[in-house]
Scaffold this motif. Structure first.
Motif, mmCIF file in Angstrom:
data_model
loop_
_atom_site.group_PDB
_atom_site.id
_atom_site.type_symbol
_atom_site.label_atom_id
_atom_site.label_comp_id
_atom_site.label_asym_id
_atom_site.label_seq_id
_atom_site.Cartn_x
_atom_site.Cartn_y
_atom_site.Cartn_z
ATOM 1 N N GLN A 76 -67.452 52.842 -85.858
ATOM 2 C CA GLN A 76 -66.772 52.339 -84.890
ATOM 3 C C GLN A 76 -65.171 52.918 -85.201
ATOM 4 O O GLN A 76 -64.484 53.161 -84.475
ATOM 5 C CB GLN A 76 -66.851 50.869 -84.753
ATOM 6 C CG GLN A 76 -68.084 50.433 -84.290
ATOM 7 C CD GLN A 76 -68.354 50.549 -82.874
ATOM 8 O OE1 GLN A 76 -67.377 50.545 -82.244
ATOM 9 N NE2 GLN A 76 -69.354 50.296 -82.426
ATOM 10 N N ASN A 77 -64.956 52.617 -86.556
ATOM 11 C CA ASN A 77 -63.620 52.909 -86.883
ATOM 12 C C ASN A 77 -63.225 54.509 -86.690
ATOM 13 O O ASN A 77 -62.101 54.856 -86.364
ATOM 14 C CB ASN A 77 -63.286 52.587 -88.290
ATOM 15 C CG ASN A 77 -63.412 51.055 -88.452
ATOM 16 O OD1 ASN A 77 -63.042 50.358 -87.696
ATOM 17 N ND2 ASN A 77 -63.571 50.534 -89.643
ATOM 18 N N LEU A 78 -64.273 55.328 -86.983
ATOM 19 C CA LEU A 78 -63.904 56.846 -86.805
ATOM 20 C C LEU A 78 -63.814 57.016 -85.119
ATOM 21 O O LEU A 78 -63.000 57.711 -84.953
ATOM 22 C CB LEU A 78 -65.346 57.568 -87.458
ATOM 23 C CG LEU A 78 -65.379 59.225 -87.057
ATOM 24 C CD1 LEU A 78 -64.167 59.801 -87.527
ATOM 25 C CD2 LEU A 78 -66.580 59.706 -87.790
ATOM 26 N N LEU A 79 -64.658 56.653 -84.523
ATOM 27 C CA LEU A 79 -64.486 56.698 -82.861
ATOM 28 C C LEU A 79 -63.295 56.198 -82.484
ATOM 29 O O LEU A 79 -62.817 56.702 -81.538
ATOM 30 C CB LEU A 79 -65.703 56.164 -82.312
ATOM 31 C CG LEU A 79 -67.009 57.049 -82.761
ATOM 32 C CD1 LEU A 79 -68.069 56.353 -82.043
ATOM 33 C CD2 LEU A 79 -66.801 58.546 -82.275
ATOM 34 N N MET A 80 -62.790 54.886 -83.158
ATOM 35 C CA MET A 80 -61.430 54.409 -82.774
ATOM 36 C C MET A 80 -60.356 55.352 -82.958
ATOM 37 O O MET A 80 -59.239 55.401 -82.356
ATOM 38 C CB MET A 80 -61.328 53.052 -83.566
ATOM 39 C CG MET A 80 -60.276 52.156 -82.874
ATOM 40 S SD MET A 80 -59.741 50.837 -83.948
ATOM 41 C CE MET A 80 -61.306 50.113 -84.176
ATOM 42 N N LEU B 152 -60.922 53.133 -91.641
ATOM 43 C CA LEU B 152 -61.891 53.871 -92.006
ATOM 44 C C LEU B 152 -62.043 54.155 -93.471
ATOM 45 O O LEU B 152 -63.419 54.460 -94.084
ATOM 46 C CB LEU B 152 -61.913 55.486 -91.204
ATOM 47 C CG LEU B 152 -62.904 56.464 -91.516
ATOM 48 C CD1 LEU B 152 -64.525 55.867 -90.900
ATOM 49 C CD2 LEU B 152 -62.750 57.568 -90.561
ATOM 50 N N ILE B 153 -61.085 54.314 -94.098
ATOM 51 C CA ILE B 153 -61.071 54.647 -95.655
ATOM 52 C C ILE B 153 -61.525 53.243 -96.271
ATOM 53 O O ILE B 153 -62.370 53.273 -97.288
ATOM 54 C CB ILE B 153 -59.702 54.760 -96.221
ATOM 55 C CG1 ILE B 153 -58.901 56.157 -95.612
ATOM 56 C CG2 ILE B 153 -59.593 54.704 -97.823
ATOM 57 C CD1 ILE B 153 -57.688 56.457 -95.831
ATOM 58 N N ASN C 283 -58.771 45.034 -93.592
ATOM 59 C CA ASN C 283 -59.363 44.401 -92.470
ATOM 60 C C ASN C 283 -60.888 44.857 -92.407
ATOM 61 O O ASN C 283 -61.593 44.117 -92.077
ATOM 62 C CB ASN C 283 -58.567 44.722 -91.417
ATOM 63 C CG ASN C 283 -57.262 44.073 -91.213
ATOM 64 O OD1 ASN C 283 -56.220 44.361 -90.327
ATOM 65 N ND2 ASN C 283 -57.337 42.926 -91.913
ATOM 66 N N SER C 284 -60.895 46.082 -92.574
ATOM 67 C CA SER C 284 -62.452 46.732 -92.373
ATOM 68 C C SER C 284 -63.471 46.019 -93.450
ATOM 69 O O SER C 284 -64.631 45.759 -93.170
ATOM 70 C CB SER C 284 -62.562 48.143 -92.541
ATOM 71 O OG SER C 284 -62.170 48.569 -93.982
#
Length: 398
Positions: free
Chosen positions: A142-146, A265-266, A318-319
């Protein structure tokens, strides 16, 4: 992680989520641009953003109604995909602001319903030892596509037009629906009296049951909502701070948002590599504390590069918060109806936090400086988290 590679149900779920998210994030930039093109009024895009957050407040009632009709989480996700597949092409012929508001509200309502269901399906698909890795993989996707989705959407919009992007998004939901048909889970409806109790006696009863039976999960959810007051404030504080402090504000604003998303993402990579083996509650509280401190520092930074680094650390934490919260709820709540209900309650509280903080700060910015507001929000969020944890020390000890 190795077990997940051979888990066909989870791979299908992950693939479906990635495909639909690619379309969603690609259109995230196109729809506001279209609305502004028709109206020329930036206030309409602000209302559009509100239509993206408000649906989470209603998701719990929709989920409850569908579950009472014996639809399992996978079936609900399929229904939501079909609805979004049909709705996105209608944006092509939308011309009035209210067209955009209604369509955005309904499509995001479908997303708000589908998200708690997808987290419940993870529990159905995976062994307990794999839950953290599974949630982390979903979050990383999700974070990559965000991060890259809006860029892809912008390129396609410039080269092929809005209609192409919207039809492509519709197609991604069709593909997601077809992939979800391959997800075979054992749960097909209420199997015992405990499951039947969830959702049959009103939301108030469900909240009371949650507070009584799962005090540590309530601690996670409350801290998430209270700290989310600060992180939701970034929607207002970042653009306001950029305009006041930096030249070339449009470029710096996009760079800061990219830093925040890149940090998320990291965070997924860092969690999988170093933190997955630690006690989840400890990871959650440390991540929340660090995120709040760097939220404060990002609001006080006078150099764009420093603000970008600080926001990346906020995103990183947050992730990890998201992964730990999801995994903890999945591990604690046994029945699937209750699990989906708990996730929906959590999403609703988080949405309330974001909407309230964004709206309140938008008003206060007329009278109070960005620096003062940043300090005030930090104090309220941090103080609220500390006070709640002190009042519920037993939940911390369990």
């Amino acid at each position: 992680m190795r077990n997940l590679r051979g888990n066909r149900n989870f791979i299908a779920l992950l693939t479906a989520q990635l495909v639909s998210s690619l379309g969603d994030w690609s259109t995230s930039i196109v729809i506001p641009v279209l609305l502004y093109k028709y109206t020329g009024n930036s206030a309409t895009t602000a209302v559009l953003m509100l239509c993206r957050f408000l649906p989470a407040l209603l998701a719990n009632w929709i989920i409850r109604g569908l579950q009472l009709r014996f639809l399992n989480p996978v079936a609900i996700m399929r229904v939501m995909d079909l609805i979004r597949m049909l709705l996105f092409p209608i944006f092509i012929v939308a011309t009035a602001p209210w067209h955009f508001y209604v369509l955005t509200f309904v499509t995001y309502l479908c997303s708000a319903v589908a998200k708690p269901c997808s987290l419940s399906v993870v529990k159905l698909c995976c062994e307990s030892d794999d839950l953290a890795s599974a949630n982390n993989l979903l979050g990383a996707g999700q974070n990559l596509l965000m991060l890259i989705g809006p860029l892809i959407g912008g390129i396609l919009y410039a080269s092929r037009g809005a209609a192409f992007v919207l039809v492509l998004n519709s197609a991604t939901f069709l593909v997601s629906f077809l992939i979800l048909l391959r997800v075979k889970v054992a749960h097909s409806g209420p199997a015992n009296s405990a499951e039947e109790a969830w959702g049959r006696h009103g939301l108030y009863r469900d909240v009371l049951r949650l507070a009584r039976s799962y005090p540590q999960i309530v601690l996670f959810i409350v801290v998430d909502a209270v700290s989310g007051f600060a992180f939701g404030a970034l929607n207002t504080l970042i653009p306001a701070g950029v305009q006041l402090r930096f030249h070339n504000s449009a470029f710096i604003y996009s760079a800061l948002l990219s830093s925040l998303t890149g940090g998320m993402l990291i965070g997924n990579m860092v969690f999988q590599r170093w933190f997955i083996r630690f006690k989840l509650l400890r990871v959650y509280l440390v991540a929340t504390s660090v995120a709040l401190v760097f939220f404060l520092l990002s609001g006080l930074a006078t150099m764009a590069a420093l603000a970008a680094v600080f926001l990346a650390i906020v995103g990183l934490c947050n992730s990890m918060q998201d992964v730990v919260l999801a995994t903890s709820v999945q591990a604690a709540v046994e029945d699937i109806r209750g699990l989906t209900t708990v996730f929906a309650i959590s999403e609703s509280l988080a949405a309330v936090s974001v909407v309230v903080s964004s709206a309140l700060l938008a008003v206060l910015l007329q009278k109070v400086s960005v620096t003062t507001l940043t300090i005030l929000v930090f104090a309220l969020a941090t103080g609220g988290c500390v006070v709640y944890c002190l009042l519920h020390r037993r939940a911390l000890a369990t």
